[in-house]
Design a protein around this motif. Structure first.
Motif, PDB file in Angstrom:
ATOM      1  N   VAL A 138       0.829  -1.213   0.000  1.00 46.14           N
ATOM      2  CA  VAL A 138       0.000   0.000   0.000  1.00 46.14           C
ATOM      3  C   VAL A 138       0.856   1.253   0.000  1.00 46.14           C
ATOM      4  CG1 VAL A 138      -1.680   1.330   1.327  1.00 46.14           C
ATOM      5  CG2 VAL A 138      -2.000  -1.138   1.000  1.00 46.14           C
ATOM      6  N   PRO A 139       1.899   1.367   0.823  1.00 44.53           N
ATOM      7  CA  PRO A 139       2.739   2.584   0.761  1.00 44.53           C
ATOM      8  C   PRO A 139       3.411   2.775  -0.607  1.00 44.53           C
ATOM      9  CG  PRO A 139       3.084   1.426   2.805  1.00 44.53           C
ATOM     10  CD  PRO A 139       2.275   0.501   1.950  1.00 44.53           C
ATOM     11  N   ILE A 140       3.816   1.658  -1.233  1.00 44.22           N
ATOM     12  CA  ILE A 140       4.478   1.781  -2.545  1.00 44.22           C
ATOM     13  C   ILE A 140       3.499   2.306  -3.584  1.00 44.22           C
ATOM     14  CG2 ILE A 140       5.538   0.468  -4.398  1.00 44.22           C
ATOM     15  CD1 ILE A 140       6.767  -1.367  -2.282  1.00 44.22           C
ATOM     16  N   VAL A 141       2.255   1.779  -3.579  1.00 46.57           N
ATOM     17  CA  VAL A 141       1.242   2.248  -4.534  1.00 46.57           C
ATOM     18  C   VAL A 141       0.942   3.720  -4.312  1.00 46.57           C
ATOM     19  CG1 VAL A 141      -1.171   2.011  -5.230  1.00 46.57           C
ATOM     20  CG2 VAL A 141       0.228  -0.032  -4.846  1.00 46.57           C
ATOM     21  N   CYS A 142       0.834   4.120  -3.058  1.00 43.45           N
ATOM     22  CA  CYS A 142       0.567   5.528  -2.770  1.00 43.45           C
ATOM     23  C   CYS A 142       1.703   6.424  -3.224  1.00 43.45           C
ATOM     24  CB  CYS A 142       0.321   5.708  -1.258  1.00 43.45           C
ATOM     25  SG  CYS A 142      -1.207   4.923  -0.684  1.00 43.45           S
ATOM     26  N   LEU A 143       2.941   5.937  -3.046  1.00 45.70           N
ATOM     27  CA  LEU A 143       4.100   6.724  -3.485  1.00 45.70           C
ATOM     28  C   LEU A 143       4.102   6.903  -5.003  1.00 45.70           C
ATOM     29  CD1 LEU A 143       6.785   8.120  -2.872  1.00 45.70           C
ATOM     30  CD2 LEU A 143       7.897   5.877  -2.979  1.00 45.70           C
ATOM     31  N   CYS A 144       3.806   5.838  -5.761  1.00 42.31           N
ATOM     32  CA  CYS A 144       3.755   5.919  -7.235  1.00 42.31           C
ATOM     33  C   CYS A 144       2.654   6.862  -7.694  1.00 42.31           C
ATOM     34  CB  CYS A 144       3.538   4.526  -7.821  1.00 42.31           C
ATOM     35  SG  CYS A 144       4.954   3.410  -7.595  1.00 42.31           S
ATOM     36  N   ALA A 145       1.494   6.774  -7.034  1.00 43.30           N
ATOM     37  CA  ALA A 145       0.393   7.664  -7.407  1.00 43.30           C
ATOM     38  C   ALA A 145       0.767   9.116  -7.170  1.00 43.30           C
ATOM     39  CB  ALA A 145      -0.864   7.291  -6.622  1.00 43.30           C
ATOM     40  N   GLY A 146       1.474   9.382  -6.067  1.00 47.48           N
ATOM     41  CA  GLY A 146       1.898  10.752  -5.789  1.00 47.48           C
ATOM     42  C   GLY A 146       2.877  11.268  -6.831  1.00 47.48           C
ATOM     43  N   LEU A 147       3.835  10.405  -7.236  1.00 47.54           N
ATOM     44  CA  LEU A 147       4.790  10.809  -8.276  1.00 47.54           C
ATOM     45  C   LEU A 147       4.086  11.090  -9.598  1.00 47.54           C
ATOM     46  CD1 LEU A 147       7.732   8.318  -7.549  1.00 47.54           C
ATOM     47  CD2 LEU A 147       7.669  10.786  -7.088  1.00 47.54           C
ATOM     48  N   LEU A 148       3.097  10.260  -9.953  1.00 52.26           N
ATOM     49  CA  LEU A 148       2.355  10.457 -11.193  1.00 52.26           C
ATOM     50  C   LEU A 148       1.596  11.782 -11.175  1.00 52.26           C
ATOM     51  CD1 LEU A 148       1.416   9.373 -13.919  1.00 52.26           C
ATOM     52  CD2 LEU A 148      -0.408   8.136 -12.727  1.00 52.26           C
ATOM     53  N   LEU A 149       0.946  12.088 -10.054  1.00 51.46           N
ATOM     54  CA  LEU A 149       0.213  13.347  -9.947  1.00 51.46           C
ATOM     55  C   LEU A 149       1.153  14.536 -10.025  1.00 51.46           C
ATOM     56  CD1 LEU A 149      -2.353  12.431  -7.128  1.00 51.46           C
ATOM     57  CD2 LEU A 149      -2.817  12.743  -9.569  1.00 51.46           C
ATOM     58  N   ALA A 150       2.307  14.433  -9.398  1.00 49.00           N
ATOM     59  CA  ALA A 150       3.266  15.538  -9.434  1.00 49.00           C
ATOM     60  C   ALA A 150       3.793  15.773 -10.851  1.00 49.00           C
ATOM     61  CB  ALA A 150       4.422  15.236  -8.466  1.00 49.00           C
ATOM     62  N   THR A 151       4.076  14.674 -11.558  1.00 51.97           N
ATOM     63  CA  THR A 151       4.559  14.791 -12.935  1.00 51.97           C
ATOM     64  C   THR A 151       3.504  15.422 -13.836  1.00 51.97           C
ATOM     65  OG1 THR A 151       5.944  12.829 -12.625  1.00 51.97           O
ATOM     66  CG2 THR A 151       5.486  13.513 -14.895  1.00 51.97           C
ATOM     67  N   THR A 152       2.245  14.991 -13.666  1.00 50.83           N
ATOM     68  CA  THR A 152       1.155  15.547 -14.475  1.00 50.83           C
ATOM     69  C   THR A 152       0.997  17.033 -14.223  1.00 50.83           C
ATOM     70  OG1 THR A 152       0.017  13.420 -14.412  1.00 50.83           O
ATOM     71  CG2 THR A 152      -1.288  15.350 -15.020  1.00 50.83           C
ATOM     72  N   HIS A 153       1.106  17.455 -12.991  1.00 47.72           N
ATOM     73  CA  HIS A 153       0.971  18.867 -12.650  1.00 47.72           C
ATOM     74  C   HIS A 153       2.093  19.678 -13.274  1.00 47.72           C
ATOM     75  CE1 HIS A 153       1.423  22.491 -10.155  1.00 47.72           C
ATOM     76  NE2 HIS A 153       0.087  22.419 -10.028  1.00 47.72           N
ATOM     77  N   THR A 154       3.303  19.104 -13.271  1.00 47.51           N
ATOM     78  CA  THR A 154       4.447  19.816 -13.851  1.00 47.51           C
ATOM     79  C   THR A 154       4.285  19.985 -15.358  1.00 47.51           C
ATOM     80  OG1 THR A 154       5.884  18.945 -12.122  1.00 47.51           O
ATOM     81  CG2 THR A 154       6.947  19.806 -14.127  1.00 47.51           C
ATOM     82  N   VAL A 155       3.869  18.910 -16.053  1.00 47.25           N
ATOM     83  CA  VAL A 155       3.723  18.955 -17.513  1.00 47.25           C
ATOM     84  C   VAL A 155       2.614  19.906 -17.928  1.00 47.25           C
ATOM     85  CG1 VAL A 155       3.105  17.590 -19.537  1.00 47.25           C
ATOM     86  CG2 VAL A 155       4.681  16.659 -17.825  1.00 47.25           C
ATOM     87  N   SER A 156       1.502  19.881 -17.218  1.00 47.09           N
ATOM     88  CA  SER A 156       0.350  20.695 -17.609  1.00 47.09           C
ATOM     89  C   SER A 156       0.473  22.135 -17.158  1.00 47.09           C
ATOM     90  CB  SER A 156      -0.932  20.097 -17.025  1.00 47.09           C
ATOM     91  OG  SER A 156      -0.893  20.165 -15.605  1.00 47.09           O
TER      92      SER A 156
END
Length: 249
Positions: free
Chosen positions: A13-31
């Motif tokens: 569960v912590p690993i999945v949450c960490l990946c989701a956070g990285l994905l959201l951060a990357t999306t925010h940076t690109v957009s």
């Protein structure tokens, strides 16, 4: 009683949450903080329609400006008379400028590169330059014909006028932006006897004829009772010309 094994979800569960956070951060940076899939984003079909509308608008403007130019000189009787005088003057000069097709008695001169002998060989002492028609050879024929009073000259399928400048590029000829290969056919209308005499008296044409005998270059000269010379297409543009006479100095 044995202790129960640790559940794998404790680490998953912590690993999945960490990946989701990285994905959201990357999306925010690109957009850049904006929505990626915006409903108002331009589509290709819209761009095509806008381009077509722009073309239609510019075409309409062009038609309007063309009509304005066509009708500009017809506003007053004085302007109409001036335009008629200029048109009449241009028509009178069209023949001398080479803008009118001609036909009549003339001379046809054909120049071509050297051909191989029956054994498929060129003369042993010939260089590559000895076996091809050069720019100076063509100019020698043209100058001789003009000096004899030729009324009009055509080379290949083009009319030769004052702005024409045949140029050799390798073993091809460049004339008014078009490329030709030998044989080079020059047709001139005028006094056939005078043109033949001028060709015979030209030193450069005589030199070329020596190469004809020595290296097998091609040269034919024919008189005809009626030949056609095409008109040079309008319009002629002068870039460096100036009026002749006192006004030109």
């Amino acid at each position: 009683m044995a202790a129960a094994g640790r559940s794998p979800w404790r680490y998953g569960v912590p690993i999945v949450c960490l990946c989701a956070g990285l994905l959201l951060a990357t999306t925010h940076t690109v957009s850049g903080g904006n929505e990626i899939r915006r409903s108002d984003a331009p589509r290709l079909v819209d761009l095509v329609r806008e381009a077509q509308a722009s073309v239609d608008r510019l075409s309409a403007e062009r038609e309007t400006l063309t009509n304005d130019v066509d009708n500009h000189h017809g506003g007053t009787p004085t302007a109409a008379a001036a335009l008629a005088a200029m048109t009449s003057r241009a028509d009178a000069l069209a023949a001398d400028a080479g803008l009118v097709a001609l036909h009549g008695p003339g001379v046809v001169v054909t120049l071509t590169d050297a051909q191989r002998d029956a054994a498929g060989r060129f003369p042993g002492d010939a260089s590559a330059d000895d076996l091809v028609v050069h720019q100076q050879d063509i100019e020698a024929v043209l100058n001789a014909l003009w000096s004899a009073g030729a009324e009009g000259i055509q080379m290949q399928d083009q009319r030769i006028i004052t702005t024409s400048a045949p140029q050799c590029v390798g073993n091809t000829l460049l004339l008014n932006g078009r490329t030709y290969s030998p044989p080079y056919v020059i047709t001139a209308i005028g006094d056939t006897s005078a043109m033949q005499s001028a060709l015979a008296a030209s030193p450069m044409v005589t030199l070329y004829k020596r190469y004809v005998l020595r290296f097998g270059l091609g040269y034919t000269e024919q008189t005809r009772s009626d030949v056609d010379v095409v008109a040079h297409p309008p319009a002629v543009r002068m870039r460096y010309a100036k009026p002749a006479g006192p006004l030109g100095y």
